[in-house]
Design a protein around this motif. Structure first.
Motif, PDB file in Angstrom:
ATOM      1  N   ASN A  66       8.289  -0.578   0.302  1.00  0.00           N
ATOM      2  CA  ASN A  66       8.066   0.784  -0.168  1.00  0.00           C
ATOM      3  C   ASN A  66       6.365   0.864  -0.532  1.00  0.00           C
ATOM      4  O   ASN A  66       5.828   0.245  -1.350  1.00  0.00           O
ATOM      5  CB  ASN A  66       8.677   1.053  -1.524  1.00  0.00           C
ATOM      6  CG  ASN A  66      10.132   1.161  -1.278  1.00  0.00           C
ATOM      7  OD1 ASN A  66      10.790   1.726  -0.569  1.00  0.00           O
ATOM      8  ND2 ASN A  66      10.985   0.031  -1.917  1.00  0.00           N
ATOM      9  N   GLY A  67       5.770   1.720   0.155  1.00  0.00           N
ATOM     10  CA  GLY A  67       4.398   2.116   0.026  1.00  0.00           C
ATOM     11  C   GLY A  67       4.216   3.184  -1.058  1.00  0.00           C
ATOM     12  O   GLY A  67       4.771   4.073  -1.228  1.00  0.00           O
ATOM     13  N   LEU A  68       3.244   2.664  -2.077  1.00  0.00           N
ATOM     14  CA  LEU A  68       2.942   3.599  -2.964  1.00  0.00           C
ATOM     15  C   LEU A  68       1.275   3.791  -3.038  1.00  0.00           C
ATOM     16  O   LEU A  68       0.565   2.947  -2.959  1.00  0.00           O
ATOM     17  CB  LEU A  68       3.361   3.026  -4.612  1.00  0.00           C
ATOM     18  CG  LEU A  68       4.613   2.662  -4.763  1.00  0.00           C
ATOM     19  CD1 LEU A  68       4.872   1.962  -5.977  1.00  0.00           C
ATOM     20  CD2 LEU A  68       5.564   3.940  -4.521  1.00  0.00           C
ATOM     21  N   LEU A  69       0.948   5.134  -2.940  1.00  0.00           N
ATOM     22  CA  LEU A  69      -0.475   5.502  -2.689  1.00  0.00           C
ATOM     23  C   LEU A  69      -1.069   5.678  -4.160  1.00  0.00           C
ATOM     24  O   LEU A  69      -0.580   6.652  -4.865  1.00  0.00           O
ATOM     25  CB  LEU A  69      -0.444   6.788  -1.924  1.00  0.00           C
ATOM     26  CG  LEU A  69      -2.050   7.415  -1.756  1.00  0.00           C
ATOM     27  CD1 LEU A  69      -2.595   6.230  -0.519  1.00  0.00           C
ATOM     28  CD2 LEU A  69      -2.049   8.581  -1.074  1.00  0.00           C
ATOM     29  N   PHE A  70      -2.106   4.939  -4.249  1.00  0.00           N
ATOM     30  CA  PHE A  70      -3.082   4.912  -5.347  1.00  0.00           C
ATOM     31  C   PHE A  70      -4.107   6.156  -5.266  1.00  0.00           C
ATOM     32  O   PHE A  70      -4.731   5.899  -4.171  1.00  0.00           O
ATOM     33  CB  PHE A  70      -3.565   3.800  -5.935  1.00  0.00           C
ATOM     34  CG  PHE A  70      -3.849   3.748  -7.363  1.00  0.00           C
ATOM     35  CD1 PHE A  70      -3.281   3.440  -8.554  1.00  0.00           C
ATOM     36  CD2 PHE A  70      -5.300   4.113  -7.639  1.00  0.00           C
ATOM     37  CE1 PHE A  70      -3.335   3.347  -9.821  1.00  0.00           C
ATOM     38  CE2 PHE A  70      -5.776   4.088  -9.136  1.00  0.00           C
ATOM     39  CZ  PHE A  70      -4.871   3.885 -10.103  1.00  0.00           C
ATOM     40  N   THR A  71      -4.176   7.130  -5.843  1.00  0.00           N
ATOM     41  CA  THR A  71      -5.256   8.309  -5.585  1.00  0.00           C
ATOM     42  C   THR A  71      -6.612   7.461  -5.698  1.00  0.00           C
ATOM     43  O   THR A  71      -6.718   6.758  -6.750  1.00  0.00           O
ATOM     44  CB  THR A  71      -5.143   9.292  -6.482  1.00  0.00           C
ATOM     45  OG1 THR A  71      -3.674  10.008  -6.261  1.00  0.00           O
ATOM     46  CG2 THR A  71      -6.067  10.388  -6.402  1.00  0.00           C
ATOM     47  N   ALA A  72      -7.380   7.807  -4.982  1.00  0.00           N
ATOM     48  CA  ALA A  72      -8.906   7.334  -4.675  1.00  0.00           C
ATOM     49  C   ALA A  72      -9.731   8.661  -4.252  1.00  0.00           C
ATOM     50  O   ALA A  72      -9.089   9.751  -3.663  1.00  0.00           O
ATOM     51  CB  ALA A  72      -9.065   6.180  -3.961  1.00  0.00           C
ATOM     52  N   PRO A  73     -11.024   8.416  -4.449  1.00  0.00           N
ATOM     53  CA  PRO A  73     -11.775   9.848  -3.995  1.00  0.00           C
ATOM     54  C   PRO A  73     -11.713  10.045  -2.531  1.00  0.00           C
ATOM     55  O   PRO A  73     -11.754  11.057  -2.129  1.00  0.00           O
ATOM     56  CB  PRO A  73     -13.294   9.140  -4.187  1.00  0.00           C
ATOM     57  CG  PRO A  73     -13.154   8.358  -5.479  1.00  0.00           C
ATOM     58  CD  PRO A  73     -11.886   7.645  -5.079  1.00  0.00           C
ATOM     59  N   ASP A  74     -11.460   8.739  -1.605  1.00  0.00           N
ATOM     60  CA  ASP A  74     -11.336   9.390  -0.320  1.00  0.00           C
ATOM     61  C   ASP A  74      -9.902   9.748   0.303  1.00  0.00           C
ATOM     62  O   ASP A  74      -9.684  10.100   1.448  1.00  0.00           O
ATOM     63  CB  ASP A  74     -12.003   8.208   0.627  1.00  0.00           C
ATOM     64  CG  ASP A  74     -10.925   6.903   0.240  1.00  0.00           C
ATOM     65  OD1 ASP A  74     -10.522   6.666  -0.793  1.00  0.00           O
ATOM     66  OD2 ASP A  74     -10.952   6.110   1.335  1.00  0.00           O
ATOM     67  N   ASN A  75      -8.873   9.703  -0.682  1.00  0.00           N
ATOM     68  CA  ASN A  75      -7.614  10.111  -0.271  1.00  0.00           C
ATOM     69  C   ASN A  75      -7.079  11.307  -1.157  1.00  0.00           C
ATOM     70  O   ASN A  75      -6.048  11.706  -1.013  1.00  0.00           O
ATOM     71  CB  ASN A  75      -6.503   9.066  -0.159  1.00  0.00           C
ATOM     72  CG  ASN A  75      -6.222   8.599  -1.735  1.00  0.00           C
ATOM     73  OD1 ASN A  75      -6.030   9.360  -2.440  1.00  0.00           O
ATOM     74  ND2 ASN A  75      -5.745   7.328  -1.770  1.00  0.00           N
ATOM     75  N   VAL A  76      -7.869  11.908  -2.242  1.00  0.00           N
ATOM     76  CA  VAL A  76      -7.369  12.733  -3.161  1.00  0.00           C
ATOM     77  C   VAL A  76      -6.742  14.002  -2.595  1.00  0.00           C
ATOM     78  O   VAL A  76      -5.930  14.672  -3.020  1.00  0.00           O
ATOM     79  CB  VAL A  76      -8.401  13.170  -4.198  1.00  0.00           C
ATOM     80  CG1 VAL A  76      -9.374  13.958  -3.617  1.00  0.00           C
ATOM     81  CG2 VAL A  76      -7.693  13.783  -5.409  1.00  0.00           C
TER      82      VAL A  76
END
Length: 98
Positions: A66-76
């Motif tokens: 299960n992939g969980l995306l951590f918000t970062a400036p390049d994916n916000v």
């Protein structure tokens, strides 16, 4: 934390000093995670487990769990199929209901 086996998997091998910089950052922010549970690799697709928390969707797509995306400036602003987390408190709540 004790109920889970936590490993840090980092692709910090691309640049000459990134591993040392990453290790210093991990020592500062995650001192409770043993160096024996930190894996530096060029390709995170070797990682296996139930969850992978990452800020890059390409790493999550190659993960079999299960992939969980951590918000970062390049994916916000990126629209994605992965469940997004903006901070560690949200992840803590996801895993532990705190």
């Amino acid at each position: 934390y004790n109920a889970h086996e936590v490993f840090i998997v980092s692709s910090a091998t691309e640049f000459k000093h990134s591993m040392l910089d990453k290790m210093n950052w991990l020592d500062t922010h995650f001192p409770f995670i043993s160096h024996r549970r930190i894996v530096f690799c060029g390709d995170k697709s070797i990682a296996q487990g139930v969850y992978l928390i990452d800020d890059k969707t390409n790493n999550l797509r190659s993960f079999s769990g299960n992939g969980l995306l951590f918000t970062a400036p390049d994916n916000v602003y990126l629209e994605t199929e992965f469940q997004r987390f903006d901070n560690w408190d949200q992840l803590d709540n996801f895993f532990f209901g705190v």
